[in-house]
Design an enzyme around this catalytic site. Structure first.
Site, PDB file in Angstrom:
ATOM      1  CG  ASP A 195      35.561  15.695  49.108  1.00  0.00           C
ATOM      2  OD1 ASP A 195      34.709  17.033  48.698  1.00  0.00           O
ATOM      3  OD2 ASP A 195      36.258  15.721  47.733  1.00  0.00           O
ATOM      4  CE  LYS A 241      38.130  18.835  49.941  1.00  0.00           C
ATOM      5  NZ  LYS A 241      36.532  19.326  50.100  1.00  0.00           N
TER       6      LYS A 241
HETATM    7  P1  NDP Z   1      30.886  10.633  45.400  1.00  0.00           P
HETATM    8  O1  NDP Z   1      32.024  10.275  45.585  1.00  0.00           O
HETATM    9  O2  NDP Z   1      29.937  10.901  45.851  1.00  0.00           O
HETATM   10  O3  NDP Z   1      30.834  11.234  43.217  1.00  0.00           O
HETATM   11  C1  NDP Z   1      31.591  11.379  42.877  1.00  0.00           C
HETATM   12  C2  NDP Z   1      31.069  11.030  41.259  1.00  0.00           C
HETATM   13  O4  NDP Z   1      31.648  12.132  40.845  1.00  0.00           O
HETATM   14  C3  NDP Z   1      30.414   9.496  41.017  1.00  0.00           C
HETATM   15  O5  NDP Z   1      29.685  10.087  40.399  1.00  0.00           O
HETATM   16  C4  NDP Z   1      32.340   9.542  40.477  1.00  0.00           C
HETATM   17  O6  NDP Z   1      32.262   8.562  39.156  1.00  0.00           O
HETATM   18  C5  NDP Z   1      31.826  11.055  39.741  1.00  0.00           C
HETATM   19  N1  NDP Z   1      33.265  11.435  39.369  1.00  0.00           N
HETATM   20  C6  NDP Z   1      34.850  11.110  40.162  1.00  0.00           C
HETATM   21  N2  NDP Z   1      35.938  11.181  39.730  1.00  0.00           N
HETATM   22  C7  NDP Z   1      35.706  11.575  38.502  1.00  0.00           C
HETATM   23  C8  NDP Z   1      36.309  11.638  37.442  1.00  0.00           C
HETATM   24  N3  NDP Z   1      37.686  12.112  37.461  1.00  0.00           N
HETATM   25  N4  NDP Z   1      35.923  11.420  36.101  1.00  0.00           N
HETATM   26  C9  NDP Z   1      34.634  11.513  35.867  1.00  0.00           C
HETATM   27  N5  NDP Z   1      33.708  11.526  36.986  1.00  0.00           N
HETATM   28  C10 NDP Z   1      34.092  11.984  38.317  1.00  0.00           C
HETATM   29  O7  NDP Z   1      31.494  12.524  44.997  1.00  0.00           O
HETATM   30  P2  NDP Z   1      30.444  14.219  46.065  1.00  0.00           P
HETATM   31  O8  NDP Z   1      29.365  14.065  45.132  1.00  0.00           O
HETATM   32  O9  NDP Z   1      31.077  13.732  47.611  1.00  0.00           O
HETATM   33  O10 NDP Z   1      31.540  14.931  44.897  1.00  0.00           O
HETATM   34  C11 NDP Z   1      31.420  15.685  43.919  1.00  0.00           C
HETATM   35  C12 NDP Z   1      31.774  17.082  44.024  1.00  0.00           C
HETATM   36  O11 NDP Z   1      31.677  17.896  44.573  1.00  0.00           O
HETATM   37  C13 NDP Z   1      34.235  17.479  44.145  1.00  0.00           C
HETATM   38  O12 NDP Z   1      33.842  17.747  43.387  1.00  0.00           O
HETATM   39  C14 NDP Z   1      33.243  17.480  45.481  1.00  0.00           C
HETATM   40  O13 NDP Z   1      34.199  18.303  46.665  1.00  0.00           O
HETATM   41  C15 NDP Z   1      32.358  18.104  46.015  1.00  0.00           C
HETATM   42  N6  NDP Z   1      31.633  18.708  46.523  1.00  0.00           N
HETATM   43  C16 NDP Z   1      31.263  17.424  47.529  1.00  0.00           C
HETATM   44  C17 NDP Z   1      30.352  17.905  48.887  1.00  0.00           C
HETATM   45  C18 NDP Z   1      29.609  16.993  49.454  1.00  0.00           C
HETATM   46  O14 NDP Z   1      29.286  17.211  50.810  1.00  0.00           O
HETATM   47  N7  NDP Z   1      29.787  16.003  49.935  1.00  0.00           N
HETATM   48  C19 NDP Z   1      30.245  19.561  48.951  1.00  0.00           C
HETATM   49  C20 NDP Z   1      31.053  20.606  48.320  1.00  0.00           C
HETATM   50  C21 NDP Z   1      31.454  19.994  47.248  1.00  0.00           C
HETATM   51  P3  NDP Z   1      33.099   7.061  39.514  1.00  0.00           P
HETATM   52  O15 NDP Z   1      32.293   6.806  40.303  1.00  0.00           O
HETATM   53  O16 NDP Z   1      32.737   6.666  38.388  1.00  0.00           O
HETATM   54  O17 NDP Z   1      34.464   7.381  40.715  1.00  0.00           O
END
Ligand code: NDP
Length: 449
Positions: free
Chosen positions: A169, A129
């Site tokens: 991510d 990662k």
């Molecule tokens: P994105 O950046 O596309 O979206 C993240 C979302 O979560 C946004 O809506 C963001 O809101 C919100 N968010 C982030 N940090 C916080 C916080 N501290 N408090 C509240 N809301 C928060 O990321 P992904 O959708 O790709 O990833 C989301 C999760 O899934 C992570 O844990 C990632 O590690 C996991 N994941 C992702 C994969 C992938 O293929 N993308 C694969 C496997 C796991 P805002 O825009 O306001 O920050």
């Protein structure tokens, strides 16, 4: 001291001592060690061969300076990370996270989890990662490009399709992957498509990769519900976050006949009892890059926004935490249980605190842990690597059909392991033990390296 078998306590204490202050990493290790007591009963050789100690220590950790120039001509400095955790099963594989909260402890927790997740997919990929404390939000395209180019100018020497293959991510989507790949290609003078996944379709990306994590999580939840003779049809669902994982989880819930009534971002959450308008959500988040609160005005009626309380207070049958780590606490779990939740599937990595997980398990709520439930993303990245290696490109239907099979296999292997270890329905134990044993067996075969 946590509920870890006493033979493993010295290992855990060593992890705490040698990785001081890295709380998320401690939490991830603790959660896996809690499942391993039964394993060392069956495999005492793992202790003799120090396999658990070795698995808890990353093979390599790289931390580097990322200097770049912003639109005002000011020099900015960020910190870059890549933790190459374990390559027993294949090249290091795992995403890059760009978010101000990123530090080495968070990257290590993610890399540790990734190692077992990747093993669970049954595909030839190790765990890693990386990321940076850079915040792409509110930065211009030019700034994001210059940052990505500087980041890759250091990282490229550690990558390769047989060495280490990053992906996206939080904060790293198609735009960032494009800039990173462009700089890698320029620096190496090689069109090595398999060095990054999550690429655009026009230059080596896989169909269904964008959708895969969210879709896969919902396939996993569907499998858990099936073991109780239930389905998502007609279920009320709450999905936290509104990024890549959340949006495509919403899409797949809709396809399964469920209704998502709430989702969120870091500024608050929206509730729409008639069902979230997915087209509008995509427009706001993927096209306009706006805040979730803008949904209410654009929808017109029927929805409201709140930045008080928690999205988990909204009554639902199924919860899909898909934002970030430790976003669902014990009090949130209690609220969900009070409101009759029957299944929880982690779309994000480690979104539920250990106390919340214990509450779900003790109340008989079906609980799919991240390393199993959200493994569809990395599995489809491995499918992208397969297509790149064979210079082929599959249809969306073919790729999604493979994803569905992989998610069913992951579900079944977790369920079978849980059963074999006398804990039927405990997907946490099933996922940890299945993933650990696969990595440990490969490491053992390769000797002390
Ligand atoms: P994105 O950046 O596309 O979206 C993240 C979302 O979560 C946004 O809506 C963001 O809101 C919100 N968010 C982030 N940090 C916080 C916080 N501290 N408090 C509240 N809301 C928060 O990321 P992904 O959708 O790709 O990833 C989301 C999760 O899934 C992570 O844990 C990632 O590690 C996991 N994941 C992702 C994969 C992938 O293929 N993308 C694969 C496997 C796991 P805002 O825009 O306001 O920050």
């Amino acid at each position: 001291m946590p509920r870890i078998d006493e033979k493993l306590i010295p290992i855990y204490e060593d992890v705490l001592r040698r990785n001081a202050g890295e709380t998320e990493f401690h939490q991830a290790v603790e959660e896996v060690l809690e499942s391993l007591g039964a394993v060392i009963g069956k495999h005492p050789e793992y202790l003799d061969n120090a396999l658990i100690e070795r698995i808890c220590e990353p093979e390599r950790q790289i931390i580097f300076r990322v200097p770049w120039v912003d639109d005002n001509g000011q020099i900015q400095i960020n910190r870059g990370f890549r933790v190459q955790f374990n390559s027993a099963l294949g090249p290091y594989k795992g995403g890059l996270r760009f978010h101000p909260s990123v530090n080495v402890g968070i990257i290590k927790f993610l890399g540790f989890e990734q190692t077992f997740k990747n093993a669970l997919t049954g595909m030839p990929i190790g765990g890693g990662k990386g990321g940076s404390d850079f915040n792409p939000r509110d930065r211009s395209d030019g700034e994001v490009m210059r940052f990505c180019q500087s980041f890759m100018t250091e990282l490229y020497r550690h990558l390769g399709e047989y060495t280490d293959v990053p992906a996206g991510d939080i904060g790293v989507g198609a735009r960032e992957v494009g800039y990173l790949f462009g700089q890698y290609k320029r620096l190496t003078n090689r069109y090595e498509a398999g060095v990054l996944t999550g690429k655009g379709l026009i230059y080596g990306g896989s169909r269904a990769r964008t959708e895969a994590t969210g879709y896969g999580t919902i396939y996993f939840i569907d499998q858990m519900l099936k073991t109780k003779g239930a389905s998502l049809d007609g279920k009320r669902v709450v999905v936290s976050g509104s990024g890549n994982v959340a949006i495509y989880a919403v899409e797949k819930v809709n396809e399964f006949g469920g209704k998502v009534v709430a989702c969120s971002d870091s500024s608050g959450f929206i509730v729409d009892d008639g069902g979230i308008d997915l087209g509008l959500l995509k427009e706001i988040k993927l096209v306009r890059r706006q805040r979730i609160s803008d949904y209410v005005g654009l929808k017109g009626s029927g929805a409201y926004f709140s930045n008080k309380g928690s999205v988990w207070e909204i009554p639902c049958d199924v919860a899909v935490p898909s934002a970030t780590q430790n976003e669902l606490h014990a009090n949130d779990a209690s609220a969900l249980i009070r409101n009759g939740v029957v299944a929880v599937g982690e779309g994000a990595n480690m979104p539920c605190t250990p106390e919340a997980v214990r509450l779900f398990q003790s109340e008989g709520v079906l609980f799919g842990p991240a390393k199993a439930a959200n493994a569809g993303g990395v599995a489809t990245s491995a499918l992208e690597m397969q297509q790149n290696a064979s210079r082929d490109s599959w249809t969306f239907e073919e790729t999604e059909a493979r994803l569905a099979v992989i998610m069913r296999r992951i579900h079944d292997s977790c369920a079978e392991t849980a059963e074999a270890y006398g804990a039927p329905g405990n997907y946490v134990l099933g996922a940890n033990v299945t993933g650990f044993v696969r990595v440990a067996e490969a490491m053992q075969a390769m000797g002390v390296i």
